[in-house]
Write an enzyme that holds these catalytic residues in place. Structure first.
Site, PDB file in Angstrom:
ATOM      1  N   TYR A 126      14.697  37.169  11.488  1.00  0.00           N
ATOM      2  CA  TYR A 126      14.069  36.082  12.404  1.00  0.00           C
ATOM      3  C   TYR A 126      13.021  35.266  11.391  1.00  0.00           C
ATOM      4  O   TYR A 126      13.003  34.101  11.403  1.00  0.00           O
ATOM      5  CB  TYR A 126      13.288  36.377  13.433  1.00  0.00           C
ATOM      6  N   SER A 185       7.317  29.606  12.417  1.00  0.00           N
ATOM      7  CA  SER A 185       6.481  31.015  12.888  1.00  0.00           C
ATOM      8  C   SER A 185       5.840  31.488  11.604  1.00  0.00           C
ATOM      9  O   SER A 185       6.157  31.227  10.368  1.00  0.00           O
ATOM     10  CB  SER A 185       7.527  31.964  13.095  1.00  0.00           C
TER      11      SER A 185
HETATM   12  P1  NAP Z   1      10.750  31.880  25.237  1.00  0.00           P
HETATM   13  O1  NAP Z   1       9.452  32.007  26.025  1.00  0.00           O
HETATM   14  O2  NAP Z   1      11.678  33.209  24.829  1.00  0.00           O
HETATM   15  O3  NAP Z   1      11.602  30.868  25.555  1.00  0.00           O
HETATM   16  C1  NAP Z   1      12.775  30.677  24.931  1.00  0.00           C
HETATM   17  C2  NAP Z   1      13.192  29.155  25.462  1.00  0.00           C
HETATM   18  O4  NAP Z   1      14.435  28.916  24.349  1.00  0.00           O
HETATM   19  C3  NAP Z   1      13.806  29.290  26.646  1.00  0.00           C
HETATM   20  O5  NAP Z   1      13.334  27.628  27.181  1.00  0.00           O
HETATM   21  C4  NAP Z   1      15.283  29.393  26.596  1.00  0.00           C
HETATM   22  O6  NAP Z   1      16.072  28.972  27.723  1.00  0.00           O
HETATM   23  C5  NAP Z   1      15.699  28.721  25.396  1.00  0.00           C
HETATM   24  N1  NAP Z   1      17.047  28.995  24.624  1.00  0.00           N
HETATM   25  C6  NAP Z   1      16.970  30.425  23.915  1.00  0.00           C
HETATM   26  N2  NAP Z   1      18.180  30.239  23.502  1.00  0.00           N
HETATM   27  C7  NAP Z   1      18.471  28.912  23.415  1.00  0.00           C
HETATM   28  C8  NAP Z   1      19.571  28.067  23.041  1.00  0.00           C
HETATM   29  N3  NAP Z   1      20.773  28.970  22.449  1.00  0.00           N
HETATM   30  N4  NAP Z   1      19.961  26.945  23.365  1.00  0.00           N
HETATM   31  C9  NAP Z   1      18.993  26.415  24.036  1.00  0.00           C
HETATM   32  N5  NAP Z   1      17.877  26.879  24.423  1.00  0.00           N
HETATM   33  C10 NAP Z   1      17.635  28.150  24.309  1.00  0.00           C
HETATM   34  O7  NAP Z   1      10.261  31.512  23.436  1.00  0.00           O
HETATM   35  P2  NAP Z   1       8.714  31.080  23.159  1.00  0.00           P
HETATM   36  O8  NAP Z   1       7.870  32.221  22.882  1.00  0.00           O
HETATM   37  O9  NAP Z   1       8.211  30.019  23.902  1.00  0.00           O
HETATM   38  O10 NAP Z   1       9.197  30.291  21.666  1.00  0.00           O
HETATM   39  C11 NAP Z   1       9.369  29.030  21.263  1.00  0.00           C
HETATM   40  C12 NAP Z   1       9.627  28.918  19.987  1.00  0.00           C
HETATM   41  O11 NAP Z   1       8.660  29.056  19.414  1.00  0.00           O
HETATM   42  C13 NAP Z   1      10.894  29.450  19.425  1.00  0.00           C
HETATM   43  O12 NAP Z   1      11.579  28.996  18.477  1.00  0.00           O
HETATM   44  C14 NAP Z   1      10.068  30.602  18.804  1.00  0.00           C
HETATM   45  O13 NAP Z   1      10.639  31.202  17.724  1.00  0.00           O
HETATM   46  C15 NAP Z   1       8.745  29.945  18.386  1.00  0.00           C
HETATM   47  N6  NAP Z   1       7.545  31.018  18.191  1.00  0.00           N
HETATM   48  C16 NAP Z   1       7.119  31.854  19.044  1.00  0.00           C
HETATM   49  C17 NAP Z   1       6.036  32.569  18.989  1.00  0.00           C
HETATM   50  C18 NAP Z   1       5.647  33.363  19.793  1.00  0.00           C
HETATM   51  O14 NAP Z   1       4.774  34.634  19.598  1.00  0.00           O
HETATM   52  N7  NAP Z   1       5.795  33.443  21.328  1.00  0.00           N
HETATM   53  C19 NAP Z   1       5.676  32.779  17.727  1.00  0.00           C
HETATM   54  C20 NAP Z   1       6.158  32.057  16.743  1.00  0.00           C
HETATM   55  C21 NAP Z   1       7.090  31.114  16.971  1.00  0.00           C
HETATM   56  P3  NAP Z   1      16.352  29.558  29.130  1.00  0.00           P
HETATM   57  O15 NAP Z   1      15.025  29.624  29.956  1.00  0.00           O
HETATM   58  O16 NAP Z   1      17.700  28.761  29.577  1.00  0.00           O
HETATM   59  O17 NAP Z   1      16.612  31.089  28.779  1.00  0.00           O
END
Ligand code: NAP
Length: 254
Positions: free
Chosen positions: A159, A145
């Site tokens: 985080y 991130s």
């Molecule tokens: P999201 O929309 O909140 O989706 C999170 C996903 O992770 C969901 O599929 C959830 O499953 C799963 N999950 C959560 N806790 C888990 C656990 N303990 N074990 C297994 N699966 C788990 O998140 P996102 O925005 O797509 O982010 C994905 C990745 O990108 C993360 O690592 C995040 O830190 C990183 N990231 C995101 C952003 C951003 O702005 N969105 C920026 C930088 C980095 P369920 O559907 O079953 O709940």
């Protein structure tokens, strides 16, 4: 059941960036194992979309902070086919808090999911893909991130620190397995429009921050997934230990 030749496991593949990565990984011709922790229906929808496009996919429940669940997820991989890729995508944020307000419970959860979970999955992937263990190689893509560079003060320093450790793990593991056919890289997204912001209690975060971003907009999950696809593919065969900013210019300076 048919045995698919090559399989990519995407943790947290049910929603957001992970779901987009599943769809893009399927385009490489690989079977996709879509991990979720609680939202089975969303994972099944990703599976169905891949199947409609002619690909192969299965869903698997598992919490990446549980070693037993991780072992079961990888057993499901073995049942599906030969692991050629891992996308360490599962991750969480938490409510905006100062460090002097954070409980031990919060810190343990943050690091258990974002960091230890990624280590456990990387360990199991290396055991299967590394030539040292009789494997035929593969690729690991970690989700970092931009917060690892910014530090995210007054939001979630925990985080940001967990993602800083992901950057370090990416480089160290890449060097460890460089001669073993396994490439390890990371994508470092900026602000991406997914449900993660609402899950941290800030559903309007994207709308609020958008105008201050270099491109005046947030990124989409698919814009990150396309970078993940490249890092999974042979097109990036000489790229390892790289951390690719997919941030629309946010936090690109060291
Ligand atoms: P999201 O929309 O909140 O989706 C999170 C996903 O992770 C969901 O599929 C959830 O499953 C799963 N999950 C959560 N806790 C888990 C656990 N303990 N074990 C297994 N699966 C788990 O998140 P996102 O925005 O797509 O982010 C994905 C990745 O990108 C993360 O690592 C995040 O830190 C990183 N990231 C995101 C952003 C951003 O702005 N969105 C920026 C930088 C980095 P369920 O559907 O079953 O709940």
């Amino acid at each position: 059941m048919t045995h698919t030749e090559n399989v990519v496991l995407v943790t947290g593949g049910s929603r957001g960036i992970g779901a987009a990565a599943c769809l893009r990984a399927a385009e490489l011709g690989h079977g996709v194992l879509v991990n979720y922790v609680s939202n089975r229906q969303a994972a099944e929808e990703v599976v169905a979309e891949i199947e409609r496009a002619g690909g192969k996919a299965r869903s698997v429940q598992g919490d990446v902070q549980s070693e037993a669940d991780v072992l079961a997820m990888f057993a499901a991989c073995d049942d599906f086919g030969r692991l050629v890729g891992l996308v360490n995508n599962a991750g969480v944020v938490d409510r905006h808090q100062r460090v002097d307000e954070m409980t031990l419970e919060r810190l343990n959860r943050m690091f258990a999911i974002n960091l230890v979970g990624s280590f456990l999955c990387a360990r199991e992937a290396v055991k299967r893909m590394s030539t040292r263990h009789g494997g035929k190689g593969g690729a690991i893509v970690n989700l970092g991130s931009a917060s690892s560079k910014i530090g995210s003060g007054n939001q979630y320093v925990d985080y940001a620190a967990s993602k800083g450790a992901i950057d370090t793990m990416t480089v160290g593991l890449a060097l460890e397995v460089a001669t073993e056919g396994v490439r390890v890289n990371a994508v470092r997204p900026g602000i991406i429009d997914t449900e993660i912001h609402a899950s941290g209690g800030a559903p309007d975060r994207v709308a609020k921050i958008e105008s201050s971003l270099p491109m005046k907009r947030a990124g989409t999950a698919d814009e990150v997934a396309k970078a993940i696809k490249w890092l999974l593919s042979d097109d990036s065969s000489y790229t390892t230990g790289a951390i690719l900013d997919v941030s629309g210019g946010r936090a690109i300076l060291p």
